[in-house]
Design an enzyme around this catalytic site. Structure first.
Site, PDB file in Angstrom:
ATOM      1  N   LYS A 180      20.476   4.624   7.994  1.00  0.00           N
ATOM      2  CA  LYS A 180      21.661   5.472   7.921  1.00  0.00           C
ATOM      3  C   LYS A 180      21.514   6.652   6.959  1.00  0.00           C
ATOM      4  O   LYS A 180      22.018   7.743   7.231  1.00  0.00           O
ATOM      5  CB  LYS A 180      22.881   4.623   7.539  1.00  0.00           C
ATOM      6  CG  LYS A 180      23.166   3.496   8.522  1.00  0.00           C
ATOM      7  CD  LYS A 180      23.365   4.006   9.936  1.00  0.00           C
ATOM      8  CE  LYS A 180      23.748   2.890  10.887  1.00  0.00           C
ATOM      9  NZ  LYS A 180      22.714   2.481  11.792  1.00  0.00           N
ATOM     10  N   LYS A 190      28.204   1.167   2.360  1.00  0.00           N
ATOM     11  CA  LYS A 190      27.643   0.942   3.684  1.00  0.00           C
ATOM     12  C   LYS A 190      26.178   0.542   3.584  1.00  0.00           C
ATOM     13  O   LYS A 190      25.416   1.108   2.782  1.00  0.00           O
ATOM     14  CB  LYS A 190      27.751   2.214   4.546  1.00  0.00           C
ATOM     15  CG  LYS A 190      29.161   2.533   5.006  1.00  0.00           C
ATOM     16  CD  LYS A 190      29.129   3.670   6.018  1.00  0.00           C
ATOM     17  CE  LYS A 190      30.462   3.875   6.675  1.00  0.00           C
ATOM     18  NZ  LYS A 190      30.405   4.926   7.712  1.00  0.00           N
ATOM     19  N   ILE A 192      37.375   8.498   4.539  1.00  0.00           N
ATOM     20  CA  ILE A 192      38.280   9.445   5.180  1.00  0.00           C
ATOM     21  C   ILE A 192      39.463   8.648   5.729  1.00  0.00           C
ATOM     22  O   ILE A 192      39.296   7.842   6.648  1.00  0.00           O
ATOM     23  CB  ILE A 192      37.583  10.212   6.313  1.00  0.00           C
ATOM     24  CG1 ILE A 192      36.277  10.851   5.808  1.00  0.00           C
ATOM     25  CG2 ILE A 192      38.511  11.245   6.911  1.00  0.00           C
ATOM     26  CD1 ILE A 192      36.458  11.852   4.704  1.00  0.00           C
ATOM     27  N   HIS A 242      38.085   7.499  15.118  1.00  0.00           N
ATOM     28  CA  HIS A 242      36.665   7.318  15.432  1.00  0.00           C
ATOM     29  C   HIS A 242      36.421   7.954  16.802  1.00  0.00           C
ATOM     30  O   HIS A 242      36.902   7.456  17.815  1.00  0.00           O
ATOM     31  CB  HIS A 242      36.329   5.834  15.450  1.00  0.00           C
ATOM     32  CG  HIS A 242      34.868   5.546  15.597  1.00  0.00           C
ATOM     33  ND1 HIS A 242      34.176   4.736  14.734  1.00  0.00           N
ATOM     34  CD2 HIS A 242      33.955   5.951  16.518  1.00  0.00           C
ATOM     35  CE1 HIS A 242      32.909   4.660  15.108  1.00  0.00           C
ATOM     36  NE2 HIS A 242      32.761   5.382  16.189  1.00  0.00           N
ATOM     37  N   GLU A 300      28.319   9.371  16.675  1.00  0.00           N
ATOM     38  CA  GLU A 300      29.630   8.902  16.251  1.00  0.00           C
ATOM     39  C   GLU A 300      30.131   9.748  15.080  1.00  0.00           C
ATOM     40  O   GLU A 300      29.371  10.083  14.167  1.00  0.00           O
ATOM     41  CB  GLU A 300      29.565   7.431  15.857  1.00  0.00           C
ATOM     42  CG  GLU A 300      29.077   6.542  16.998  1.00  0.00           C
ATOM     43  CD  GLU A 300      29.479   5.092  16.827  1.00  0.00           C
ATOM     44  OE1 GLU A 300      29.854   4.705  15.702  1.00  0.00           O
ATOM     45  OE2 GLU A 300      29.428   4.356  17.826  1.00  0.00           O
ATOM     46  N   GLU A 360      26.860   8.301  12.545  1.00  0.00           N
ATOM     47  CA  GLU A 360      25.560   7.758  12.922  1.00  0.00           C
ATOM     48  C   GLU A 360      25.288   8.076  14.384  1.00  0.00           C
ATOM     49  O   GLU A 360      26.163   8.554  15.110  1.00  0.00           O
ATOM     50  CB  GLU A 360      25.527   6.239  12.721  1.00  0.00           C
ATOM     51  CG  GLU A 360      26.538   5.486  13.570  1.00  0.00           C
ATOM     52  CD  GLU A 360      26.518   3.991  13.317  1.00  0.00           C
ATOM     53  OE1 GLU A 360      25.590   3.520  12.634  1.00  0.00           O
ATOM     54  OE2 GLU A 360      27.411   3.296  13.809  1.00  0.00           O
ATOM     55  N   ARG A 414      20.901   3.930  21.977  1.00  0.00           N
ATOM     56  CA  ARG A 414      20.881   2.965  23.072  1.00  0.00           C
ATOM     57  C   ARG A 414      22.051   3.249  23.992  1.00  0.00           C
ATOM     58  O   ARG A 414      22.874   4.120  23.707  1.00  0.00           O
ATOM     59  CB  ARG A 414      21.040   1.541  22.512  1.00  0.00           C
ATOM     60  CG  ARG A 414      22.253   1.410  21.585  1.00  0.00           C
ATOM     61  CD  ARG A 414      22.522   0.011  21.138  1.00  0.00           C
ATOM     62  NE  ARG A 414      23.453  -0.081  20.033  1.00  0.00           N
ATOM     63  CZ  ARG A 414      24.764   0.042  20.118  1.00  0.00           C
ATOM     64  NH1 ARG A 414      25.321   0.280  21.298  1.00  0.00           N
ATOM     65  NH2 ARG A 414      25.546  -0.059  19.062  1.00  0.00           N
ATOM     66  N   ARG A 417      37.774  -4.760  25.642  1.00  0.00           N
ATOM     67  CA  ARG A 417      36.777  -5.821  25.570  1.00  0.00           C
ATOM     68  C   ARG A 417      37.482  -7.175  25.555  1.00  0.00           C
ATOM     69  O   ARG A 417      38.384  -7.400  24.749  1.00  0.00           O
ATOM     70  CB  ARG A 417      35.922  -5.663  24.315  1.00  0.00           C
ATOM     71  CG  ARG A 417      35.276  -4.288  24.195  1.00  0.00           C
ATOM     72  CD  ARG A 417      34.327  -4.229  23.017  1.00  0.00           C
ATOM     73  NE  ARG A 417      33.846  -2.872  22.789  1.00  0.00           N
ATOM     74  CZ  ARG A 417      32.801  -2.564  22.020  1.00  0.00           C
ATOM     75  NH1 ARG A 417      32.154  -3.537  21.389  1.00  0.00           N
ATOM     76  NH2 ARG A 417      32.424  -1.311  21.859  1.00  0.00           N
TER      77      ARG A 417
END
Length: 520
Positions: A125, A167, A212, A217, A284, A297, A301, A347
């Site tokens: 990261k 993180k 933030i 997101h 993102e 990040e 994939r 989901r």
């Protein structure tokens, strides 16, 4: 558009190094392209649907992922045994493991995904932040904690200002993240984040980042080929999260206008070109309350939520991944990407929302999946399937499309009511609750939405706890499922033979082997 026949591709057989619905998704893409698929399975997945659907299937080890789906030598040995020339990793497991990419290349296999160099550039990261900054992409203010003592870390935190986030440098999937609201919380949170990062990633490095708040997101889907072409496929809103895990995604974001979209997608493509990225990926971002966006990040994939982008663009991302891996150019240009309507994905996981979302297990006794206009279900479920506790609890993805957000939500409501899973507790009750919340309907979203709106004790006044008693509809579905299962077992018994060693062997599998299907 390149019209090269698949017979001229450098691979005609693809091993899918994954399980569940994503393995089925790749199998279907291969089948439509005329490619053969090879499934792998652990001991507990022997009866999984992806095993049945693939052209060939091979056992790879015990239930524990470390001994099966993460066992690189075994996966490569199976690929060689099956004669596969390419490996698709899906998402999770080894999808973002640069060492696996290197191992595939050294074994002469084509990896369907970005290069090891790109994965290393984006997977760590702090390195990804540096790459983004070099490409002119806005990043969240932050500071490293490597080789810094407690006093230096506290000084860095004070300069950034609270609240802030810790993180994991090698992290992903919400692991190794801690929110620190006050200075006195910092050192304890640092120890906790380092411990979780070490357990999850074998790397205890963490860094500081300004929190933030409130934030949305937003992510941008992109794909690039080896011929210098890179395109974006719009953005997705992924603000409905719980403990940094996405629960619902939609495209387009209801708050991203054309100007902001152009800024975010341009920043994404600048980063893609700067690191010479090839294949599918997602950038993102956090969108702050003042309308400023910040790089988080790159997920190197295919993502769980890719179907919402597919529905809004009518582009098959998995097939494009395979084309790009074969060395072909993208089958479309940026100008040919057209966006229409709104798609939403929720989901469905084997978790109990009335008990703090604890993982659930059991056997699916009856199943009714929704259908109808604008409804898609990506699933690996069937009546009689036993849900193990060894892997991610995601069971299926319910995706809807509408001409606008209002119609998409109406269709999702209808589809969720149709969806019946008996025998395993799922997050369906939570989704029903979410779709009735005024803030969600008004698109008043942030990454803190669930924390602010959902009762931390496991349920709210507007959603009753899950009952041990079945409804009349569930009882009817259960009876139908059990009857179907009994009939299936009766039919299967008619087609059982006994091998020389005394084990049962299904005759339909014998017949399928004659047609080229193998089960090992």
């Amino acid at each position: 558009m390149e019209r090269l026949s698949v017979a001229d591709w450098p691979f005609q057989k693809v091993l899918i190094a994954n399980r569940g619905e994503i393995a089925l998704r790749v199998i279907r893409a291969c089948r439509e392209l005329g490619l053969q698929s090879v499934a792998v399975y652990s001991d507990v997945d022997r009866d999984a649907l992806h095993v049945r659907m693939a052209d060939e299937a091979y056992a790879i080890g015990p239930a524990a992922a470390a001994q099966s789906y993460l066992n690189i030598p075994r996966l490569l040995a199976v690929a060689q045994e099956a004669g596969a020339q390419a490996i698709h990793p899906g998402y999770g497991f080894l999808a973002e493991n640069a060492a696996f990419v290197d191992a595939c290349r050294q074994a002469g296999l084509i990896f369907v995904g970005p290069s090891a160099a790109a994965q290393r550039a984006m997977g760590e990261k702090t390195a990804a932040r540096r790459a983004a900054q070099a490409a002119g992409v806005p990043i969240v203010p932050g500071a490293l904690t490597d080789n810094a003592d407690d006093d230096e870390i506290q000084a860095s935190a004070q300069r950034l200002g609270y609240p802030l986030l810790l993180k994991a440098a090698a992290g992903g999937g919400g692991k190794g993240i801690r929110l620190v609201r006050e200075p006195h919380e910092l050192l304890a949170a640092l120890r906790s984040a380092r411990s979780e990062a070490q357990t999850a990633f074998g790397d205890n490095r963490v860094y500081l980042e300004k929190a933030i708040m409130p934030a949305r997101h937003i992510e941008v889907q992109f794909i690039a080929d080896a011929h210098g072409h890179a395109v974006h496929l719009g953005e997705r809103e992924c603000s409905i999260q719980r403990r940094h895990q996405k629960l619902l995604e939609e495209s387009p974001s209801p708050v991203v206008d054309e100007t902001l979209r152009a800024q975010m997608t341009t920043a994404t493509l600048n980063l893609v070109h700067s690191i010479e990225y090839v294949n599918a990926g997602t950038a993102e971002f956090l969108l702050g309350p003042e309308g400023n966006f910040y790089f988080l990040e790159v997920n190197a994939r295919i993502q769980v939520e890719h179907p919402v982008t597919e529905w809004c663009t009518e582009i098959d991302l998995v097939q494009e991944q395979l084309r790009v891996a074969a060395g072909l150019p993208l089958s479309f240009t940026q100008e040919e990407v057209l966006f229409r309507g709104t798609a939403i994905e929720c989901r469905i996981s084997a978790e109990d929302p009335a008990n703090h979302f604890l993982p659930a297990t059991g056997t699916i006794q009856a199943l009714q999946e929704p259908s109808g206009p604008g409804v898609r279900v990506d699933s690996s479920l069937y009546a009689g399937l036993q849900i193990p506790l060894y892997y991610d609890p995601l069971l299926s993805k319910l995706i809807v499309w509408g001409r606008d957000r209002t119609q998409a939500i109406a269709r999702l409501r209808r589809a969720v009511e149709e969806y019946q899973i008996v025998g395993v507790r799922t997050t369906l009750p939570f989704v029903r609750w979410l779709l009735e919340q005024p803030r969600f309907l008004a698109a008043d979203l942030s990454t803190d939405f669930i924390a602010e709106e959902w009762d931390g004790h496991g349920h709210t006044a507007t959603i009753p706890p899950v009952s041990e008693e079945f409804t009349a509809e569930q009882i009817a579905a259960l009876c139908a499922g059990l009857l179907f299962q009994e009939q299936s077992l009766h039919e299967q018994a008619r087609y059982q033979s006994t091998t020389q060693d005394g084990t049962e062997q299904s005759r339909w599998r014998d017949m399928s082997r004659k047609e080229g299907l193998r089960r090992v």
